[in-house]
Design a protein around this motif. Structure first.
Motif, PDB file in Angstrom:
ATOM      1  N   UNK A  17      89.576  80.766 -31.049  1.00  0.00           N
ATOM      2  CA  UNK A  17      90.362  81.988 -31.205  1.00  0.00           C
ATOM      3  C   UNK A  17      90.079  82.606 -32.572  1.00  0.00           C
ATOM      4  N   UNK A  18      89.936  83.920 -32.569  1.00  0.00           N
ATOM      5  CA  UNK A  18      89.607  84.665 -33.774  1.00  0.00           C
ATOM      6  C   UNK A  18      90.698  85.715 -34.036  1.00  0.00           C
ATOM      7  N   UNK A  25      91.310  79.129 -34.945  1.00  0.00           N
ATOM      8  CA  UNK A  25      91.664  78.006 -34.067  1.00  0.00           C
ATOM      9  C   UNK A  25      90.403  77.562 -33.337  1.00  0.00           C
ATOM     10  N   UNK A  26      89.636  76.591 -33.906  1.00  0.00           N
ATOM     11  CA  UNK A  26      88.305  76.283 -33.363  1.00  0.00           C
ATOM     12  C   UNK A  26      88.289  75.329 -32.167  1.00  0.00           C
ATOM     13  N   UNK A  27      89.321  74.506 -31.977  1.00  0.00           N
ATOM     14  CA  UNK A  27      89.260  73.490 -30.923  1.00  0.00           C
ATOM     15  C   UNK A  27      90.533  73.532 -30.077  1.00  0.00           C
ATOM     16  N   UNK A  28      90.463  74.178 -28.911  1.00  0.00           N
ATOM     17  CA  UNK A  28      91.577  74.227 -27.977  1.00  0.00           C
ATOM     18  C   UNK A  28      91.057  73.866 -26.599  1.00  0.00           C
ATOM     19  N   UNK A  33      96.833  80.461 -25.775  1.00  0.00           N
ATOM     20  CA  UNK A  33      97.254  80.291 -27.159  1.00  0.00           C
ATOM     21  C   UNK A  33      98.610  80.967 -27.316  1.00  0.00           C
ATOM     22  N   UNK A  34      99.566  80.198 -27.789  1.00  0.00           N
ATOM     23  CA  UNK A  34     100.947  80.697 -27.871  1.00  0.00           C
ATOM     24  C   UNK A  34     101.390  80.796 -29.325  1.00  0.00           C
ATOM     25  N   UNK A  35     102.033  81.919 -29.669  1.00  0.00           N
ATOM     26  CA  UNK A  35     102.631  82.124 -30.996  1.00  0.00           C
ATOM     27  C   UNK A  35     104.142  82.260 -30.797  1.00  0.00           C
TER      28      UNK A  35
END
Length: 371
Positions: A17-18, A25-28, A33-35
């Protein structure tokens, strides 16, 4: 946010994620992706890509995330000065466009642990009986004691519910005297000259205790007797030198949540004021309005013009105008004018229950300008 890889299958992919093209966030292993919770600092452009071993997907198109401040509704009250028997409408406005807000309604009470409170803990919030409505307005039907006090609203929507901030608490006032306490003003008038002195006190009746003088101004919705004034007791303020910023609405408030009548005070920097009664006058009484000059001893009897709603209604050589029998037709804005200058206007209200009251224009304008 969800990252879908077209034609790539749903397994064995990792996700990057960028934020604004910067990898955060390089490793998911999951495509989402939750904020939670979001803050304004999370606002930016987001992209994602998939990684499977040495294989990389294309980078997604950017998605713009905008996080705004938690909205604060604006509560307005009509009428804000109460006549006996009036219905009062509370209106709650939210800037954010939506049709699914639900509204909660509260009345201010002295601070109590366990109740929702304003941020500065100056007051707690007591829910009204019909607390949650789908309509953005709420009608108060006064019964018994006057509902003088502050009122607050809040809006919410969704499941789970997302709530706005609480509104600022505009006050609803009555000029009518209550049996337990009344606010007395000395000198007994609503308009005063700058640099003169003024005393305001809570006149207790019976065994009432714990009353404090409060003030509402254009810049501060409530405050106690300012430290720069000479305070005799918590329930009495003596202002030794008035200034224009001393103008405001004053009332007495007890620790148990009772309120006295309220009085508008206007401080004029000019040379002329209109003297009028502070407390209600019974319909049918004879009422005298007096045009007073800053240097009265030099001009004891000046020719004076009296105006109602901007129209000249009477010329007097004594500086006084008498209304022999007050009636509903006498309602309006009054002022006086002479060679020394012109007074502020005062609003003359003939009460529905055969009472009469005059309040000054300036604080009334302060209270209503943001409604």
């Amino acid at each position: 946010m969800r990252c879908d890889i077209q034609g790539g299958g749903d397994t064995d992919w990792d996700y990057r994620w960028y934020k604004n093209s910067q990898l955060f966030s390089p490793f998911n292993t999951k495509p989402e992706y939750r904020i939670s919770p979001v803050y304004r600092s999370n606002s930016d452009s987001y992209t994602c890509e998939g990684v499977k071993g040495n294989k990389f997907s294309k980078t997604s198109e950017a998605v713009k995330l905008t996080v705004s401040d938690q909205p604060q509704p604006v509560l307005s009250i009509s009428p804000q000065w109460l006549n006996p028997g009036d219905l009062v409408t509370l209106s709650c406005g939210v800037k954010e466009l939506s049709t699914d807000w639900r509204f909660s309604w509260y009345r201010t009470v002295p601070y109590r642990a366990g109740l929702p409170s304003l941020s500065d803990k100056s007051y707690s919030l007591q829910p009204l009986s019909d607390n949650v409505t789908s309509e953005d307005s709420y009608t108060l039907i006064p019964a018994g004691a006057t509902p003088t006090g502050g009122y607050v609203c809040r809006a919410g929507r969704g499941d789970p519910v997302y709530d706005t901030l609480y509104s600022q608490p505009p006050f609803l006032w009555s000029g009518d005297l209550q049996p337990s306490v009344s606010l007395t003003v000395n000198p007994n008038r609503t308009q005063h000259f700058r640099w003169t002195s003024l005393s305001l006190s809570c006149e207790l009746k019976g065994n009432s205790t714990g009353w404090r003088l409060k003030r509402y101004t254009e810049t501060a919705w409530q405050s106690q007797c300012p430290s720069t004034w000479r305070s005799i007791t918590e329930s009495t303020c003596t202002i030794t030198s008035l200034n224009t910023w001393s103008s405001g609405v004053f009332w007495c408030e007890s620790g148990s949540g009772e309120y006295s009548n309220a009085v508008n005070i206007t401080v004029n920097d000019g040379y002329v004021i209109l003297e009028s009664p502070v407390h209600p006058v019974t319909e049918g009484d004879s009422v005298t309005l007096t045009c007073t000059f800053r240097y009265q001893e030099k001009n004891p009897k000046l020719k004076t013009d009296f105006y109602k709603d901007g129209l000249l209604i009477k010329n007097e050589t004594t500086g006084e105008m008498t209304i022999p029998t007050v009636s509903k037709s006498d309602e309006g804005f009054y002022k006086c004018k002479s060679g020394q200058g012109e007074s502020p206007e005062s609003w003359v209200t003939v009460r529905g229950e055969k009472t009469f009251m005059i309040t000054s224009l300036l604080p009334f304008y302060y209270l209503c300008k943001n409604m």
